[in-house]
Design a protein around this motif. Structure first.
Motif, PDB file in Angstrom:
ATOM      1  N   SER A  41      41.531  30.339  69.069  1.00  0.00           N
ATOM      2  CA  SER A  41      41.903  30.421  67.654  1.00  0.00           C
ATOM      3  C   SER A  41      41.778  31.846  67.134  1.00  0.00           C
ATOM      4  CB  SER A  41      41.025  29.476  66.825  1.00  0.00           C
ATOM      5  OG  SER A  41      39.665  29.874  66.889  1.00  0.00           O
ATOM      6  N   ALA A  42      40.743  32.576  67.572  1.00  0.00           N
ATOM      7  CA  ALA A  42      40.588  33.965  67.136  1.00  0.00           C
ATOM      8  C   ALA A  42      41.730  34.832  67.663  1.00  0.00           C
ATOM      9  CB  ALA A  42      39.242  34.510  67.603  1.00  0.00           C
ATOM     10  N   SER A  43      42.113  34.627  68.920  1.00  0.00           N
ATOM     11  CA  SER A  43      43.200  35.415  69.503  1.00  0.00           C
ATOM     12  C   SER A  43      44.529  35.118  68.813  1.00  0.00           C
ATOM     13  CB  SER A  43      43.313  35.127  71.000  1.00  0.00           C
ATOM     14  OG  SER A  43      42.118  35.450  71.673  1.00  0.00           O
ATOM     15  N   VAL A  44      44.785  33.838  68.536  1.00  0.00           N
ATOM     16  CA  VAL A  44      46.031  33.461  67.858  1.00  0.00           C
ATOM     17  C   VAL A  44      46.065  34.039  66.446  1.00  0.00           C
ATOM     18  CG1 VAL A  44      47.336  31.509  66.942  1.00  0.00           C
ATOM     19  CG2 VAL A  44      46.378  31.392  69.246  1.00  0.00           C
ATOM     20  N   THR A  45      44.920  34.061  65.773  1.00  0.00           N
ATOM     21  CA  THR A  45      44.861  34.637  64.425  1.00  0.00           C
ATOM     22  C   THR A  45      45.212  36.111  64.444  1.00  0.00           C
ATOM     23  OG1 THR A  45      43.164  33.045  63.757  1.00  0.00           O
ATOM     24  CG2 THR A  45      43.379  35.050  62.438  1.00  0.00           C
ATOM     25  N   PHE A  46      44.671  36.842  65.396  1.00  0.00           N
ATOM     26  CA  PHE A  46      45.010  38.259  65.496  1.00  0.00           C
ATOM     27  C   PHE A  46      46.463  38.446  65.942  1.00  0.00           C
ATOM     28  CE2 PHE A  46      40.398  38.865  65.519  1.00  0.00           C
ATOM     29  CZ  PHE A  46      40.287  39.960  64.685  1.00  0.00           C
ATOM     30  N   GLY A  47      46.966  37.521  66.742  1.00  0.00           N
ATOM     31  CA  GLY A  47      48.378  37.578  67.094  1.00  0.00           C
ATOM     32  C   GLY A  47      49.265  37.391  65.872  1.00  0.00           C
ATOM     33  N   TRP A  48      48.866  36.473  64.999  1.00  0.00           N
ATOM     34  CA  TRP A  48      49.621  36.256  63.757  1.00  0.00           C
ATOM     35  C   TRP A  48      49.545  37.490  62.861  1.00  0.00           C
ATOM     36  CZ3 TRP A  48      53.454  33.804  61.953  1.00  0.00           C
ATOM     37  CH2 TRP A  48      53.639  33.611  60.582  1.00  0.00           C
ATOM     38  N   ARG A  49      48.389  38.178  62.877  1.00  0.00           N
ATOM     39  CA  ARG A  49      48.268  39.422  62.117  1.00  0.00           C
ATOM     40  C   ARG A  49      49.275  40.452  62.611  1.00  0.00           C
ATOM     41  NH1 ARG A  49      45.717  44.189  63.461  1.00  0.00           N
ATOM     42  NH2 ARG A  49      45.273  45.547  61.667  1.00  0.00           N
ATOM     43  N   ALA A  50      49.439  40.528  63.937  1.00  0.00           N
ATOM     44  CA  ALA A  50      50.413  41.470  64.495  1.00  0.00           C
ATOM     45  C   ALA A  50      51.825  41.124  64.049  1.00  0.00           C
ATOM     46  CB  ALA A  50      50.317  41.470  66.013  1.00  0.00           C
ATOM     47  N   MET A  51      52.123  39.829  63.933  1.00  0.00           N
ATOM     48  CA  MET A  51      53.452  39.426  63.481  1.00  0.00           C
ATOM     49  C   MET A  51      53.659  39.743  62.000  1.00  0.00           C
ATOM     50  SD  MET A  51      54.859  38.417  66.176  1.00  0.00           S
ATOM     51  CE  MET A  51      56.365  37.911  65.349  1.00  0.00           C
ATOM     52  N   LEU A  52      52.600  39.597  61.193  1.00  0.00           N
ATOM     53  CA  LEU A  52      52.725  39.890  59.769  1.00  0.00           C
ATOM     54  C   LEU A  52      52.976  41.373  59.516  1.00  0.00           C
ATOM     55  CD1 LEU A  52      49.934  37.636  58.214  1.00  0.00           C
ATOM     56  CD2 LEU A  52      52.398  37.282  58.140  1.00  0.00           C
ATOM     57  N   LYS A  53      52.492  42.226  60.413  1.00  0.00           N
ATOM     58  CA  LYS A  53      52.745  43.659  60.263  1.00  0.00           C
ATOM     59  C   LYS A  53      54.234  43.961  60.357  1.00  0.00           C
ATOM     60  CE  LYS A  53      49.958  46.500  62.408  1.00  0.00           C
ATOM     61  NZ  LYS A  53      49.150  47.095  63.494  1.00  0.00           N
ATOM     62  N   ILE A  54      54.955  43.178  61.145  1.00  0.00           N
ATOM     63  CA  ILE A  54      56.409  43.368  61.254  1.00  0.00           C
ATOM     64  C   ILE A  54      57.079  43.025  59.923  1.00  0.00           C
ATOM     65  CG2 ILE A  54      58.495  42.589  62.438  1.00  0.00           C
ATOM     66  CD1 ILE A  54      56.824  42.105  64.900  1.00  0.00           C
ATOM     67  N   LYS A  55      56.542  42.028  59.225  1.00  0.00           N
ATOM     68  CA  LYS A  55      57.096  41.642  57.924  1.00  0.00           C
ATOM     69  C   LYS A  55      57.029  42.798  56.937  1.00  0.00           C
ATOM     70  CE  LYS A  55      56.224  38.511  54.047  1.00  0.00           C
ATOM     71  NZ  LYS A  55      55.370  37.414  53.536  1.00  0.00           N
ATOM     72  N   HIS A  56      55.941  43.543  56.962  1.00  0.00           N
ATOM     73  CA  HIS A  56      55.768  44.652  56.029  1.00  0.00           C
ATOM     74  C   HIS A  56      56.437  45.937  56.519  1.00  0.00           C
ATOM     75  CE1 HIS A  56      53.025  42.292  53.604  1.00  0.00           C
ATOM     76  NE2 HIS A  56      52.342  41.975  54.695  1.00  0.00           N
ATOM     77  N   VAL A  57      56.611  46.051  57.850  1.00  0.00           N
ATOM     78  CA  VAL A  57      57.292  47.237  58.404  1.00  0.00           C
ATOM     79  C   VAL A  57      58.392  46.741  59.342  1.00  0.00           C
ATOM     80  CG1 VAL A  57      56.982  49.463  59.540  1.00  0.00           C
ATOM     81  CG2 VAL A  57      55.058  48.420  58.339  1.00  0.00           C
ATOM     82  N   PRO A  58      59.517  46.260  58.793  1.00  0.00           N
ATOM     83  CA  PRO A  58      60.569  45.685  59.640  1.00  0.00           C
ATOM     84  C   PRO A  58      61.214  46.682  60.587  1.00  0.00           C
ATOM     85  CG  PRO A  58      61.321  45.917  57.359  1.00  0.00           C
ATOM     86  CD  PRO A  58      59.845  46.200  57.363  1.00  0.00           C
ATOM     87  N   GLU A  59      60.975  47.986  60.351  1.00  0.00           N
ATOM     88  CA  GLU A  59      61.533  48.985  61.260  1.00  0.00           C
ATOM     89  C   GLU A  59      61.005  48.835  62.679  1.00  0.00           C
ATOM     90  OE1 GLU A  59      60.051  49.652  58.422  1.00  0.00           O
ATOM     91  OE2 GLU A  59      61.587  50.491  57.098  1.00  0.00           O
TER      92      GLU A  59
END
Length: 286
Positions: A41-59
């Protein structure tokens, strides 16, 4: 009257503070602490954090969209006629190899992201959390696997439009992409190590490119190694990228290259076993 009020007020404040302290202590003692998050669960949460960074920096999606399309178009139409006689025939040979090359090349951005977060001080906060220690690193890699899958989908879609027809069908394509994702996840541990070891993201990118170019171009991605000098064939035929490219190419063509698949999986396991502990040692000491 005012004197009485002045003398009784501190006593009332002390009683109120004592009540609040007792209530707070009782609340903390009576209630159970929330359960410690599992490693998954901790690893998946940090994985989701990495995906959210793309939302804020779509470049960040540039390297998984424009770069793969450019690679397929450029190599097919520039070299197809010269190397295979026709662009259509060369595309059947080239696309699986360029797919491997593109995904392997973008793995270096994992190390760049790690280095950037270190410079911002984010990892200092992560290390204070009661979580599985490797979770932030594994989360980075899990998030990047989604990006690798996106790059594979984009490249295959462009290839199909250009005339790529895998004889292995959907099953062969999915098997080839799955093997590529497994290898890329393992290969990314090299760049997490460099992200922790080097001082700037430019250094990470420079070292990454210096290693990736010989590995990708010194393989069978573009041409058959039989046309190369003997000393170069010895390097190319034993390269992990060559084994991976051959395995993905044969799977998409409908074959079952057991030897190349085995070598690709062995290389994947070796990369994790070697660079995983080194990365975590650097992370704990950083």
């Amino acid at each position: 009257m005012s004197t009485a009020t002045a003398t009784t007020s501190p006593a009332g404040s002390e009683e109120l503070a004592a009540v609040r302290t007792d209530d707070l202590a009782a609340l903390l003692v009576a209630k159970e602490r929330p359960p410690r998050p599992s490693a998954l669960s901790a690893s998946v949460t940090f994985g989701w954090r990495a995906m959210l960074k793309i939302k804020h920096v779509p470049e960040q999606l540039f390297d998984v969209t424009v770069f793969p399309i450019m690679m397929v178009l450029m190599y097919t139409y520039l070299f197809g006629g010269a190397l295979a006689g026709s662009t259509s025939d060369y595309l059947q040979f080239l696309l699986p190899g360029v797919l491997v090359m593109s995904v392997v090349m973008i793995t270096m951005y994992t190390g760049v992201a790690v280095n950037t977060d270190i410079e911002k001080g984010v990892f200092d906060r992560f290390r204070t959390l009661p979580i599985w220690r490797p979770a932030p690193m594994v989360g980075y890699l899990l998030g990047d696997v989604v990006r690798y899958a996106g790059a594979s989908a984009v490249m295959l879609a462009v290839g199909m439009i250009m005339g790529f027809r895998p004889e292995g069908g959907a099953g062969g394509v999915l098997a080839g992409v799955a093997l590529l994702l497994v290898f890329s996840f393992s290969f990314s541990w090299i760049w997490t190590m460099f992200g922790l070891l080097l001082r700037s993201e430019k250094s990470v990118m420079g070292v990454s490119m210096m290693m990736l170019f010989p590995l990708t171009f010194g393989s069978n991605i573009f041409v058959d190694p039989a046309t190369m000098p003997g000393w170069l064939q010895a390097f190319v035929n034993n390269s992990p990228i060559t084994h991976l490219s051959s395995a993905v190419r044969e799977l998409m063509a409908g074959g079952w290259p057991g030897e190349d698949i085995t070598w690709s999986l062995l290389w994947s396991a070796a990369l994790v076993l070697v660079f995983g502990p080194i990365t975590m040692r650097l992370y704990n000491r950083k």
